[in-house]
Design a protein around this motif. Sequence first.
Motif, mmCIF file in Angstrom:
data_model
loop_
_atom_site.group_PDB
_atom_site.id
_atom_site.type_symbol
_atom_site.label_atom_id
_atom_site.label_comp_id
_atom_site.label_asym_id
_atom_site.label_seq_id
_atom_site.Cartn_x
_atom_site.Cartn_y
_atom_site.Cartn_z
ATOM 1 N N ILE A 3 26.814 20.139 28.277
ATOM 2 C CA ILE A 3 27.376 21.240 28.666
ATOM 3 C C ILE A 3 28.209 22.402 27.854
ATOM 4 N N SER A 4 27.972 24.078 28.288
ATOM 5 C CA SER A 4 28.215 25.201 27.377
ATOM 6 C C SER A 4 29.244 25.288 28.452
ATOM 7 N N ALA A 5 30.481 25.943 27.611
ATOM 8 C CA ALA A 5 31.553 26.339 28.271
ATOM 9 C C ALA A 5 32.273 28.171 27.611
ATOM 10 N N SER A 6 31.566 29.120 28.707
ATOM 11 C CA SER A 6 31.503 29.992 28.314
ATOM 12 C C SER A 6 33.239 30.853 28.638
ATOM 13 N N VAL A 7 33.800 31.597 27.819
ATOM 14 C CA VAL A 7 34.894 32.619 27.712
ATOM 15 C C VAL A 7 34.652 33.374 27.783
ATOM 16 N N GLY A 8 34.813 34.955 27.980
ATOM 17 C CA GLY A 8 35.339 36.161 27.763
ATOM 18 C C GLY A 8 33.904 37.552 28.599
ATOM 19 N N THR A 9 33.866 38.605 28.447
ATOM 20 C CA THR A 9 32.904 39.383 28.594
ATOM 21 C C THR A 9 32.834 39.908 28.375
ATOM 22 N N GLY A 10 33.053 40.230 26.327
ATOM 23 C CA GLY A 10 32.578 40.533 25.402
ATOM 24 C C GLY A 10 30.747 41.215 25.283
ATOM 25 N N ARG A 11 30.656 41.801 24.589
ATOM 26 C CA ARG A 11 29.130 42.795 24.447
ATOM 27 C C ARG A 11 28.370 41.626 23.521
ATOM 28 N N LYS A 12 29.398 41.357 22.661
ATOM 29 C CA LYS A 12 28.546 40.623 21.703
ATOM 30 C C LYS A 12 29.057 38.835 21.514
ATOM 31 N N HIS A 13 27.749 37.546 21.579
ATOM 32 C CA HIS A 13 28.449 36.599 22.010
ATOM 33 C C HIS A 13 27.801 36.014 21.134
ATOM 34 N N ILE A 14 29.004 34.493 20.900
ATOM 35 C CA ILE A 14 29.362 33.585 19.507
ATOM 36 C C ILE A 14 28.733 32.174 20.334
ATOM 37 N N VAL A 15 28.167 31.269 19.344
ATOM 38 C CA VAL A 15 27.852 29.939 20.283
ATOM 39 C C VAL A 15 28.852 28.804 19.044
ATOM 40 N N ILE A 16 29.601 28.071 19.338
ATOM 41 C CA ILE A 16 30.298 27.308 18.272
ATOM 42 C C ILE A 16 30.080 25.742 19.530
ATOM 43 N N THR A 17 29.651 24.798 17.640
ATOM 44 C CA THR A 17 29.383 23.673 18.997
ATOM 45 C C THR A 17 30.434 22.681 17.865
ATOM 46 N N ALA A 18 30.042 21.440 19.091
ATOM 47 C CA ALA A 18 30.575 20.795 17.703
ATOM 48 C C ALA A 18 30.048 19.288 18.216
ATOM 49 N N GLY A 19 30.333 17.790 17.786
ATOM 50 C CA GLY A 19 29.465 16.615 18.779
ATOM 51 C C GLY A 19 27.945 16.810 18.649
ATOM 52 N N MET A 20 27.863 16.815 17.047
ATOM 53 C CA MET A 20 26.598 16.509 17.082
ATOM 54 C C MET A 20 26.139 15.097 16.182
ATOM 55 N N VAL A 21 27.541 14.871 15.772
ATOM 56 C CA VAL A 21 27.257 12.860 15.057
ATOM 57 C C VAL A 21 28.394 12.401 16.376
ATOM 58 N N ALA A 22 28.205 11.724 16.332
ATOM 59 C CA ALA A 22 28.932 10.705 18.014
ATOM 60 C C ALA A 22 30.299 10.408 17.746
ATOM 61 N N ARG A 23 30.035 9.815 16.006
ATOM 62 C CA ARG A 23 31.460 9.426 15.900
ATOM 63 C C ARG A 23 32.190 10.228 15.564
ATOM 64 N N GLU A 24 32.307 11.659 15.617
ATOM 65 C CA GLU A 24 32.935 12.354 15.089
ATOM 66 C C GLU A 24 33.653 12.759 16.504
ATOM 67 N N TRP A 25 34.956 11.864 16.958
ATOM 68 C CA TRP A 25 35.595 12.644 18.256
ATOM 69 C C TRP A 25 36.951 13.371 17.564
ATOM 70 N N ALA A 26 36.714 13.183 16.683
ATOM 71 C CA ALA A 26 38.446 14.432 16.447
ATOM 72 C C ALA A 26 37.593 15.757 16.722
ATOM 73 N N SER A 27 37.095 15.662 15.906
ATOM 74 C CA SER A 27 35.625 17.386 15.733
ATOM 75 C C SER A 27 35.706 17.945 17.638
ATOM 76 N N ILE A 28 35.381 16.982 18.346
ATOM 77 C CA ILE A 28 35.248 17.196 19.645
ATOM 78 C C ILE A 28 36.546 17.888 20.269
ATOM 79 N N SER A 29 37.492 17.490 19.759
ATOM 80 C CA SER A 29 39.253 17.638 20.250
ATOM 81 C C SER A 29 39.394 18.659 19.812
ATOM 82 N N ALA A 30 39.036 18.731 18.524
ATOM 83 C CA ALA A 30 39.695 20.008 18.296
ATOM 84 C C ALA A 30 39.250 21.061 18.922
ATOM 85 N N LEU A 31 37.715 20.977 19.172
ATOM 86 C CA LEU A 31 37.132 22.080 19.358
ATOM 87 C C LEU A 31 37.979 22.696 20.352
ATOM 88 N N LEU A 32 37.646 21.385 21.471
ATOM 89 C CA LEU A 32 38.342 21.389 22.914
ATOM 90 C C LEU A 32 39.782 21.984 22.706
#
Length: 489
Positions: A271-300
């Motif tokens: 799933i991708s969750a997108s916000v904003g309408t600006g012309r410059k796009h930035i991609v921010i990811t987490a959860g590549m490592v399955a056990r990093e629950w805190a990284s996922i929650s911090a990103l959200l």
Amino acid sequence: MWILRVLGATLLTLYLAELGNGEPSPAVDLSSFPFVSLTTSQCAPPSGVAATEVWRDKRGQYRAHSAGGGPVHSEEPSPTDACQGNRPAAVPASEAMVQTLPGGPIYKVKQFVMSLFYKDTPIDHEEPQFPMDLLQYEDEVVLRFNWTSARDEAAFVGAAETLVLDVWNVRRDGDGDEANYGDVRLPRRRLRDFLRLLPKSMRKPSRWHEHVEDVQLAVLSTLRRSRDMVAPRRGFFEDFGTLDEITQWLSSHPSIAVSSIGSSGEGREIISASVGTGRKHIVITAGMVAREWASISALLYALDSLTTDRELLRKYTLHFVPVVNPDGYVFSWEEDRLWRKNRQTTAVGICSGLAVERSINWTETATTTTPCSEEYAGKGPLDALEARHVASFIDSTGAAAAIDISSYSQQVAYSHNSVDPKEFATRIQLATERDYEVIEEPWTGGVDSFQVRLPDIDHQGFLVAKKRIGELGSQVENIVRVILDLHSN
């Protein structure tokens, strides 16, 4: 009152008995536990020395016991006796038959105390209250080894790969004598095997210590009971979320546009969750490592906070991919809390999974060729299906930068030629009020790339307490703002 005195005297007697004689725990027949993955080392002990086991007594000292009843070798094993090149062979529990596990009086007292808090013993109860078997983490510890040279680092990594151990962290490029280190998870009974493969200088007690003293209890502190998995949650950021809960929260958020960037190997949507309408796009990811629950929650948490900044969202379109590795994440909830990789099949049938984050930043010199290794990323770049989807998504958005949220070494790595490292570090430290170290690392992607490695707040590695979600989320938000400001022109 007399009951308390008797109970106190009994506990004291049990404690002194185990403390005094230091006898290893009795053997337990594991043939009836098919879910236990046992390994036997093919390493031979030093010549003339009986096979030994190492355990920690109640003073915290590591002690050796001769399995054959003979004397224990008092000298440090020679590196020439180490089983160089040998790897442990996995054997079924039915063939191993007997394996030494904790079963002494102190262990029983520990289990009794746990049962008071959790209403049953999570290992032995016929209907476990937790969604996974906790026996797999019994008597495990995470040890931290410090080094001052590339040679010592290579020896640490090589020893862990030889014994197929789980390396939690390798921190390099740090400032100070104890800034460069490696954390490895292993059962205490395998400590001697690991030390045998290290240079003599790294075996000294001053060069290593326990970082997580009881992995089983640390795992337990992050889990929800099975009955709580179906109960309504009071607040989304009061606990870690399952994949279904995360998807539902994103879909119901009024400011977020949800889409799929592709499917995982087991058919789950990324799933991708997108916000904003600006012309410059930035991609921010987490959860590549399955056990990093805190990284996922911090990103959200950071995503939720940034949705209220209208000025920022007029300049940028932010694409958040909070769970890049959904198959591994689900597996870490249901089967193995410390699972790292995805669930992709490999050439070795019993060893599943590729390390997604290493598949994206794949380099031939830094990637192991052993499919059973936690570091295995495949035979070439983007072998992991999820890595291919992320790379394709970044290209499709025309992103100016990609940011990944990971754990844990309190560093921000970048590959951006126009960044002034000192200014960048100063701004991040001011924004987070933490001493994040800024380092430069090459990245195989074609965009400016950053990786935020969150701090080890509670000294529990990946097993961060859920009460820290807000604190880590605020740090992620502030670091993302600093990086966005670098791309404001």
